[in-house]
Design a protein around this motif. Structure first.
Motif, PDB file in Angstrom:
ATOM      1  N   ILE A 263       0.818  -1.208   0.000  1.00 32.41           N
ATOM      2  CA  ILE A 263       0.000   0.000   0.000  1.00 32.41           C
ATOM      3  C   ILE A 263       0.854   1.262   0.000  1.00 32.41           C
ATOM      4  O   ILE A 263       0.471   2.307  -0.553  1.00 32.41           O
ATOM      5  N   ASN A 264       2.046   1.199   0.590  1.00 30.84           N
ATOM      6  CA  ASN A 264       2.906   2.374   0.694  1.00 30.84           C
ATOM      7  C   ASN A 264       3.771   2.606  -0.534  1.00 30.84           C
ATOM      8  O   ASN A 264       4.532   3.569  -0.575  1.00 30.84           O
TER       9      ASN A 264
ATOM     10  N   LEU B 181      -2.277   8.636  -1.323  1.00 28.93           N
ATOM     11  CA  LEU B 181      -1.159   9.324  -1.969  1.00 28.93           C
ATOM     12  C   LEU B 181      -0.840  10.639  -1.277  1.00 28.93           C
ATOM     13  O   LEU B 181       0.325  11.051  -1.212  1.00 28.93           O
ATOM     14  N   SER B 182      -1.858  11.305  -0.742  1.00 26.68           N
ATOM     15  CA  SER B 182      -1.631  12.556  -0.023  1.00 26.68           C
ATOM     16  C   SER B 182      -0.814  12.307   1.242  1.00 26.68           C
ATOM     17  O   SER B 182       0.122  13.065   1.559  1.00 26.68           O
ATOM     18  N   LEU B 183      -1.139  11.237   1.976  1.00 20.65           N
ATOM     19  CA  LEU B 183      -0.345  10.887   3.161  1.00 20.65           C
ATOM     20  C   LEU B 183       1.096  10.582   2.776  1.00 20.65           C
ATOM     21  O   LEU B 183       2.050  11.012   3.447  1.00 20.65           O
ATOM     22  N   ARG B 184       1.261   9.852   1.678  1.00 24.09           N
ATOM     23  CA  ARG B 184       2.607   9.499   1.227  1.00 24.09           C
ATOM     24  C   ARG B 184       3.409  10.752   0.865  1.00 24.09           C
ATOM     25  O   ARG B 184       4.594  10.863   1.193  1.00 24.09           O
ATOM     26  N   ASN B 185       2.756  11.695   0.213  1.00 19.88           N
ATOM     27  CA  ASN B 185       3.433  12.940  -0.155  1.00 19.88           C
ATOM     28  C   ASN B 185       3.838  13.749   1.075  1.00 19.88           C
ATOM     29  O   ASN B 185       4.804  14.537   1.018  1.00 19.88           O
TER      30      ASN B 185
ATOM     31  N   ILE C 148       4.069  10.321   5.355  1.00 17.70           N
ATOM     32  CA  ILE C 148       3.415   9.451   6.343  1.00 17.70           C
ATOM     33  C   ILE C 148       3.171   8.081   5.733  1.00 17.70           C
ATOM     34  O   ILE C 148       2.533   7.954   4.695  1.00 17.70           O
ATOM     35  N   ARG C 149       3.708   7.040   6.384  1.00 18.19           N
ATOM     36  CA  ARG C 149       3.474   5.679   5.928  1.00 18.19           C
ATOM     37  C   ARG C 149       2.265   5.093   6.654  1.00 18.19           C
ATOM     38  O   ARG C 149       2.033   5.362   7.832  1.00 18.19           O
ATOM     39  N   ILE C 150       1.518   4.306   5.936  1.00 16.75           N
ATOM     40  CA  ILE C 150       0.383   3.605   6.540  1.00 16.75           C
ATOM     41  C   ILE C 150       0.925   2.391   7.285  1.00 16.75           C
ATOM     42  O   ILE C 150       1.646   1.559   6.713  1.00 16.75           O
ATOM     43  N   GLN C 151       0.572   2.305   8.569  1.00 15.83           N
ATOM     44  CA  GLN C 151       1.138   1.267   9.416  1.00 15.83           C
ATOM     45  C   GLN C 151       0.152   0.153   9.752  1.00 15.83           C
ATOM     46  O   GLN C 151       0.562  -0.926  10.172  1.00 15.83           O
ATOM     47  N   SER C 152      -1.154   0.425   9.578  1.00 10.65           N
ATOM     48  CA  SER C 152      -2.140  -0.560  10.029  1.00 10.65           C
ATOM     49  C   SER C 152      -3.375  -0.540   9.133  1.00 10.65           C
ATOM     50  O   SER C 152      -3.625   0.430   8.414  1.00 10.65           O
ATOM     51  N   ARG C 153      -4.135  -1.598   9.235  1.00 13.72           N
ATOM     52  CA  ARG C 153      -5.391  -1.668   8.498  1.00 13.72           C
ATOM     53  C   ARG C 153      -6.432  -0.711   9.076  1.00 13.72           C
ATOM     54  O   ARG C 153      -7.331  -0.268   8.364  1.00 13.72           O
ATOM     55  N   ARG C 154      -6.287  -0.383  10.355  1.00 10.76           N
ATOM     56  CA  ARG C 154      -7.197   0.610  10.948  1.00 10.76           C
ATOM     57  C   ARG C 154      -7.033   1.953  10.244  1.00 10.76           C
ATOM     58  O   ARG C 154      -8.031   2.650   9.993  1.00 10.76           O
ATOM     59  N   GLN C 155      -5.806   2.323   9.920  1.00 15.48           N
ATOM     60  CA  GLN C 155      -5.585   3.561   9.181  1.00 15.48           C
ATOM     61  C   GLN C 155      -6.295   3.518   7.825  1.00 15.48           C
ATOM     62  O   GLN C 155      -6.883   4.506   7.388  1.00 15.48           O
ATOM     63  N   LEU C 156      -6.215   2.362   7.155  1.00 13.74           N
ATOM     64  CA  LEU C 156      -6.877   2.229   5.857  1.00 13.74           C
ATOM     65  C   LEU C 156      -8.389   2.412   5.996  1.00 13.74           C
ATOM     66  O   LEU C 156      -9.018   3.085   5.174  1.00 13.74           O
TER      67      LEU C 156
END
Length: 320
Positions: free
Chosen positions: A254-255, A277-281, A284-292
């Motif tokens: 996902i990252n 993509l906004s978080l990535r820019n 910020i990396r997505i660390q968990s499925r809760r974030q998704l």
């Protein structure tokens, strides 16, 4: 307000109640329709007008009166709101020009994916001349239409396949610059020629809407969409999931996935892909499925096809 200008019809469409000549017929006059709509609008009962019609005595007279009604609304009542105006098959270029000038959106229903299929339903309409040629005239005036043109298929009134519909769908979007296409599952109506024909399952229209979305919004190639069909028909399963199982060889990180790759994942749409993509820019990396889930990703659909920091669902249940 969604209404017919008249239910009197000189056409013989086998599925349509307006072709049954045993019932009473009614018609507006242009002044009457404009006045009725204006009163409803002033009382906040309606916010726009969707004006369709049967053919009446002949399409030229009926189309002219429908246009006159909208013109009265625009001039006498100074109405500046939304109008969706149906174009009747075989309408003149002059009437189409007037309709485009007055309406926000116009539509002329193709009903079937080909002339041979339409001939099974009606002896009074020529697919190429009365429908496709008129849609081409609308396309030439497309810059004057704020909401473009639309059309509709009657799904299951003949023995047409989903592949026939999908093939015509792509042509209409590309060649006629169609803004929207609608899919209505056939239901038999008493007193019509097709009253004994079995109704098309409602899910068939729903699956065609999903394919339409894949083509129009996600830009899936038609040749790839065809892989979701079985004997040229869609199964009752989300076509995006079918295609993900066929073409995603392994779960994607996902990252690291691009926007195009993210949109291939069931449960991720344009908005959630944009948020990822906004978080990535922002670093910020997505660390968990809760974030998704908080981003808006539909996890039960998406997680079999995703890795989050290298971790992924590896059970067979996740794929099947």
């Amino acid at each position: 307000l969604k209404t017919l200008y008249t239910n009197a019809c000189s056409s013989d469409c086998a599925y349509c109640i307006n072709s049954a000549h045993t019932r009473e017929t009614y018609s507006y006059t242009p002044d009457e329709l404009a006045r009725v709509f204006h009163q409803l609008y002033l009382r906040n009962f309606v916010q726009g007008l969707f004006l369709s019609s049967a053919m009446g005595r002949d399409q030229g007279t009926t189309m002219g009166e429908m246009i006159d009604a909208v013109e009265i609304l625009r001039t006498k009542y100074a109405y500046k709101g939304y109008v969706h105006l149906k174009i009747l098959p075989g309408s003149s270029r002059y009437h189409i020009q007037r309709a485009v000038h007055l309406a926000n959106r116009v539509s002329l229903n193709v009903e079937e994916p080909s002339g041979s299929r339409l001939s099974e339903l009606s002896t009074t309409k020529d697919y190429g001349i009365d429908i496709l040629r008129r849609q081409a005239w609308v396309k030439d005036l497309n810059s004057q239409l704020p909401s473009g043109q639309a059309t509709q298929f009657i799904v299951g009134a003949t023995e047409e396949t989903d592949w026939e519909i999908i093939s015509r769908m792509s042509q209409l979007y590309e060649e006629m610059l169609m803004r929207r296409i609608h899919y209505s599952a056939f239901e038999p109506i008493p007193e019509t020629k097709l009253q004994s024909r079995r109704a098309a399952p409602a899910w068939r229209g729903h699956r065609l809407y999903q394919v339409d979305w894949l083509y129009r919004v996600y830009h899936y190639p038609v040749r790839e969409i065809r892989e979701a069909l079985i004997d040229d028909f869609l199964p009752n399963m989300d076509p995006k999931i079918i295609l993900a199982r066929l073409f995603l060889e392994s779960p994607m990180e996902i990252n690291e996935a691009s926007r195009e790759e993210l949109l291939r994942v069931p449960g991720i749409g344009p908005l959630s892909a944009k948020r990822i993509l906004s978080l990535r820019n922002d670093g910020i990396r997505i660390q968990s499925r809760r974030q998704l889930a908080e981003i808006g990703v539909v996890l039960p659909r998406a997680q079999p096809f995703l890795k989050v920091n290298g971790n992924y669902q590896a059970t067979l249940k996740g794929w099947f």
